[in-house]
Structures are given as C-alpha cells and as structure tokens.
Design a protein around this motif. Sequence first.
Motif, PDB file in Angstrom:
ATOM      1  N   HIS A 138       0.857  -1.192   0.000  1.00 49.14           N
ATOM      2  CA  HIS A 138       0.000   0.000   0.000  1.00 49.14           C
ATOM      3  C   HIS A 138       0.887   1.233   0.000  1.00 49.14           C
ATOM      4  CE1 HIS A 138      -4.190   1.592   0.860  1.00 49.14           C
ATOM      5  NE2 HIS A 138      -3.420   2.670   0.748  1.00 49.14           N
ATOM      6  N   LEU A 139       0.790   2.013  -1.081  1.00 44.96           N
ATOM      7  CA  LEU A 139       1.612   3.198  -1.256  1.00 44.96           C
ATOM      8  C   LEU A 139       0.842   4.448  -0.855  1.00 44.96           C
ATOM      9  CD1 LEU A 139       2.735   0.915  -3.131  1.00 44.96           C
ATOM     10  CD2 LEU A 139       3.367   2.706  -4.745  1.00 44.96           C
ATOM     11  N   HIS A 140       1.573   5.407  -0.315  1.00 49.20           N
ATOM     12  CA  HIS A 140       0.997   6.717   0.002  1.00 49.20           C
ATOM     13  C   HIS A 140       1.700   7.742  -0.897  1.00 49.20           C
ATOM     14  CE1 HIS A 140      -1.544   5.244   3.289  1.00 49.20           C
ATOM     15  NE2 HIS A 140      -0.597   4.339   3.426  1.00 49.20           N
ATOM     16  N   CYS A 141       2.491   8.642  -0.374  1.00 46.21           N
ATOM     17  CA  CYS A 141       3.220   9.588  -1.224  1.00 46.21           C
ATOM     18  C   CYS A 141       4.613   9.023  -1.507  1.00 46.21           C
ATOM     19  CB  CYS A 141       3.330  10.947  -0.536  1.00 46.21           C
ATOM     20  SG  CYS A 141       1.726  11.773  -0.355  1.00 46.21           S
ATOM     21  N   ILE A 142       4.935   8.810  -2.781  1.00 52.69           N
ATOM     22  CA  ILE A 142       6.219   8.191  -3.128  1.00 52.69           C
ATOM     23  C   ILE A 142       7.032   9.009  -4.117  1.00 52.69           C
ATOM     24  CG2 ILE A 142       5.291   5.864  -2.734  1.00 52.69           C
ATOM     25  CD1 ILE A 142       5.323   5.595  -5.868  1.00 52.69           C
ATOM     26  N   TYR A 143       6.399   9.962  -4.800  1.00 48.83           N
ATOM     27  CA  TYR A 143       7.106  10.708  -5.834  1.00 48.83           C
ATOM     28  C   TYR A 143       8.120  11.681  -5.243  1.00 48.83           C
ATOM     29  CZ  TYR A 143       2.610  12.747  -4.628  1.00 48.83           C
ATOM     30  OH  TYR A 143       1.494  13.152  -3.941  1.00 48.83           O
ATOM     31  N   HIS A 144       9.115  11.991  -6.061  1.00 42.45           N
ATOM     32  CA  HIS A 144      10.219  12.903  -5.757  1.00 42.45           C
ATOM     33  C   HIS A 144      11.268  12.277  -4.848  1.00 42.45           C
ATOM     34  CE1 HIS A 144       7.286  16.545  -6.439  1.00 42.45           C
ATOM     35  NE2 HIS A 144       7.371  15.723  -7.473  1.00 42.45           N
ATOM     36  N   HIS A 145      10.940  11.304  -4.050  1.00 47.55           N
ATOM     37  CA  HIS A 145      11.898  10.712  -3.119  1.00 47.55           C
ATOM     38  C   HIS A 145      12.126   9.230  -3.429  1.00 47.55           C
ATOM     39  CE1 HIS A 145      11.832  14.405  -0.762  1.00 47.55           C
ATOM     40  NE2 HIS A 145      10.517  14.375  -0.872  1.00 47.55           N
ATOM     41  N   LEU A 146      11.062   8.449  -3.394  1.00 42.77           N
ATOM     42  CA  LEU A 146      11.181   7.029  -3.750  1.00 42.77           C
ATOM     43  C   LEU A 146      11.040   6.847  -5.257  1.00 42.77           C
ATOM     44  CD1 LEU A 146       9.016   5.493  -0.872  1.00 42.77           C
ATOM     45  CD2 LEU A 146      11.506   5.760  -0.960  1.00 42.77           C
ATOM     46  N   SER A 147      10.180   7.628  -5.868  1.00 47.27           N
ATOM     47  CA  SER A 147       9.891   7.666  -7.298  1.00 47.27           C
ATOM     48  C   SER A 147       9.017   6.481  -7.738  1.00 47.27           C
ATOM     49  CB  SER A 147      11.168   7.719  -8.148  1.00 47.27           C
ATOM     50  OG  SER A 147      11.622   6.442  -8.521  1.00 47.27           O
ATOM     51  N   PRO A 148       8.297   6.646  -8.842  1.00 46.60           N
ATOM     52  CA  PRO A 148       7.443   5.560  -9.358  1.00 46.60           C
ATOM     53  C   PRO A 148       8.237   4.339  -9.815  1.00 46.60           C
ATOM     54  CG  PRO A 148       6.794   7.688 -10.284  1.00 46.60           C
ATOM     55  CD  PRO A 148       8.104   7.904  -9.599  1.00 46.60           C
ATOM     56  N   ALA A 149       9.557   4.434  -9.821  1.00 43.82           N
ATOM     57  CA  ALA A 149      10.394   3.303 -10.257  1.00 43.82           C
ATOM     58  C   ALA A 149      10.167   2.051  -9.422  1.00 43.82           C
ATOM     59  CB  ALA A 149      11.869   3.701 -10.196  1.00 43.82           C
ATOM     60  N   ILE A 150       9.623   2.223  -8.208  1.00 42.25           N
ATOM     61  CA  ILE A 150       9.421   1.057  -7.348  1.00 42.25           C
ATOM     62  C   ILE A 150       8.217   0.222  -7.789  1.00 42.25           C
ATOM     63  CG2 ILE A 150      10.502   2.188  -5.371  1.00 42.25           C
ATOM     64  CD1 ILE A 150       7.699   2.633  -4.211  1.00 42.25           C
ATOM     65  N   LEU A 151       7.315   0.804  -8.574  1.00 41.55           N
ATOM     66  CA  LEU A 151       6.109   0.067  -8.962  1.00 41.55           C
ATOM     67  C   LEU A 151       6.418  -1.181  -9.796  1.00 41.55           C
ATOM     68  CD1 LEU A 151       4.830   2.839  -8.028  1.00 41.55           C
ATOM     69  CD2 LEU A 151       3.017   2.343  -9.662  1.00 41.55           C
ATOM     70  N   ALA A 186      -4.611   8.086  -3.035  1.00 39.97           N
ATOM     71  CA  ALA A 186      -4.403   9.365  -3.723  1.00 39.97           C
ATOM     72  C   ALA A 186      -4.633  10.502  -2.736  1.00 39.97           C
ATOM     73  CB  ALA A 186      -5.342   9.477  -4.911  1.00 39.97           C
ATOM     74  N   HIS A 187      -3.562  10.917  -2.076  1.00 35.07           N
ATOM     75  CA  HIS A 187      -3.655  12.043  -1.148  1.00 35.07           C
ATOM     76  C   HIS A 187      -3.702  13.374  -1.898  1.00 35.07           C
ATOM     77  CE1 HIS A 187      -2.977   9.578   2.430  1.00 35.07           C
ATOM     78  NE2 HIS A 187      -2.029   8.952   1.761  1.00 35.07           N
TER      79      HIS A 187
END
Length: 407
Positions: free
Chosen positions: A99-112, A126-127
């Motif tokens: 379950h993902l929350h805010c991931i962009y800019h730091h973890l990035s969508p690359a983890i998907l 979607a926060h």
Amino acid sequence: MSKLLNINNYHYPRGGSDVVYFRHAEIFGEMGWNNAYFSMHHPKNVQSEWSQYFVDELELGHQYALWKKVLMAGKVVYSFEAQRKLNKLLDQFQPDVAHLHCIYHHLSPAILPVLKARGIPVVMTAHDLKLACPAYLMLNKTGICEKCSDGNVLNVIKHKCIKGSTLASAIVGAEAWVNQQLNTWHDNLDAVVVPSKFYIEKFVQWGMPRERFHYVPNFVEAGLFEPTYQVGDYFLYFGRLSWEKGVPTLIRAAAKAGVKLKLAGTGPEDAQLKQLAADLGADAEFLGFCAGEKLHNLIKGARAVVLPSEWYENAPMSVLESFALGKTVIGADIGGIPELLRADSTGWSFPSADVDALAARIEEVSAMPDAKLNDMGRQARQLVEQEFSKQRYMEGVRDVYARLGVH
C-alpha cells in the motif's frame, strides 16, 4: 497471517498523508496483519527495524554540491537506488499487498515495476492529484491549472509550476515524461483508494479508468474528541496561511461582515496577511501555529470554522475534526469540500474566492440563533460517527484488497 508492506516518502508524521500512512498500518496491525515499511532516511524518522532498507535522504531544497544535486535530480525522475533497496527488503519480507501513500520525488514511481514483477498487488492512496498532474496540485501562481490534461507535460516547465522554479519544474516535468513513456502508473498500479468523490471524477476527466478508483473516505476517531456544542463569538480558520487556502478572501469577508476572526497557523504570506488585516481594519487575531489541546479548544470556542480554499482540496481533515468537536463549517464549493457538508445541517458552502458571498454567509451565521448552531453541531458530530469512522475506513480498504484476492 496476512502481510502488508507500507510505503511512503517520510517515516515520521510530517503532514496529513504521513499520519494516514502510520494509522493505516496500525489499523491493520490491530487486525493481526504483519507490517513492514519502506521509506527514506531522515533525522526525524520513527525508529524502524526496516530502516536498513530505506533510501538515502533526498531533499532538493537543501544546500548540496552541484554534482550531488544532479544525482538527486536523476533519482527524482527514476530511482534505481529505490529499486535495489526495495528488492532487498522483498527478499526478506514477501507481502500479500503493498500500500503506497506519497512516493514521488523521493522514492519515485520506479518502485512500482519491482512490486509488479514479484506479483504483489499494488494499491495507492491518492492524497493529491499527482497521478494526473505532474505538479500534484493542479495549481500554479495563476490559480487552478489543468493545462497538462492533454498530456503535454512541458506546461509544468513553461508555467514554473513547482515553487516558481524553472529547475525544479524541469526535474518534475522530466519525471512525468519518463513515467508517461514507460506507462509506469498505468501498467503497475492495481487500485487507487481516494478519499473524495471529486478526485475520482477529476482523474476520470483526465482519461484514467474509473474502475481503478475506489472511494474510501477519511476517518476520525470520534472517541478522542470531546465535543462542545455551545458557540462562541468568533469565526476560526486553522491551517496554512497562503493565498491558495483563500485566507486573503476570508480576511476581506470578515472585515466586510464586521465579525471577529481568529487564524491559527503559519505560512509564507504571514506578514502580508497581517498587513492586509490592518489595512482593512479587520478584527483579526493571528495566533501562530496551534496543535493538540490548544487547537481543539480554539475550535470548540468558535461560532463556526471557515475553510475558504481556492484550490482543489481533497477531503480536508479540518472539516471532519471540526465536526467531531461539535462545530459547523462554512466551506468553499471547490474540490472535495462540498461533499462533506450538509446544507443547514452540518454547514454551508459559498462560491470559492467570492468575498461578498462569504461575507453574506458569515453575517447569516453570525445572526443565527445559538440554539440552531448547537443543534447543527450535534448533527455534525453524528455525521462523523456514522459516515467517517475508523470502522468504515477499515471495511472500505479491506474491500479493495479483497477485489485483488487479498484477505
């Protein structure tokens, strides 16, 4: 025992979405689920046995050497470090769902794609509007902006949508373009939990499949809030002091209506707003940052809470917390705010950014009999208990998981 992997940029309660990240994990922990966490290192992080897998701290606003900023910019676009570290975590912990929350800019969508390659169902809350808008708010210095709805993310750079900075906007624009070309979100995200119906409609308007989105409202634990139904003599705003929150509009409306206004919060336009209040002769008291019992007492002492936003709010907790404390809300008719209000039952709406309409609404509430407001406060509290409870949130998310074969 079911296993849940919770993923978020920050592993400390930095903002509302981070609080949801922790509470979500706690709720499922209480149900007997086994939790693991994937996040970013940060000095304020809550201690975690999973921190050995966290990615290095990345804050572009900090003072770093040029070469390091270039490296960090690459991670914002597509983080191979996050992929490597997530793979190591998954070697130790095989979740039934992520379950993902805010991931962009730091973890990035690359983890998907990493999660997808392992056959792990991927759910995201979607926060904000990042799935559609590269700048995640559909907002820039000119106001509401939906120019990227045609898929042209160059608008992010053209309009400097990120902090008014060409460089920051270019980095985020590149992130959006790369993941657009790779279909990162479309191909790897199984379900999206959305706290407001408005956001679902906005995602669909931007061309996303409606069946991927699931309405699960935010919740408050009403038992932790002691309501007061008696009303005071002032109107209250609490939150960030900035133009998109509609605070200048509120100050002008309060001055026009001749009522007492209290503002709890800080923000980039603190000084300008104080000057505006002075210039207008508004009876406005700026209280600075308030939280906990101090904030609760302010809410309980108000005649009504005002939320004058001028951007697409999602499902603001400020409305639900006010209801839980027995207070009605005057809210702008923008974003997800109107769907939380019940006219003449728990609150009222007004056209966003309309000073005269807000002033008229404030005057109406100011003249309203206390007994009427007391009764509405009770209805607001009842609404929270019935429709915005932890139980309903838990059942809603479990239903989303069950649709993906996770029980």
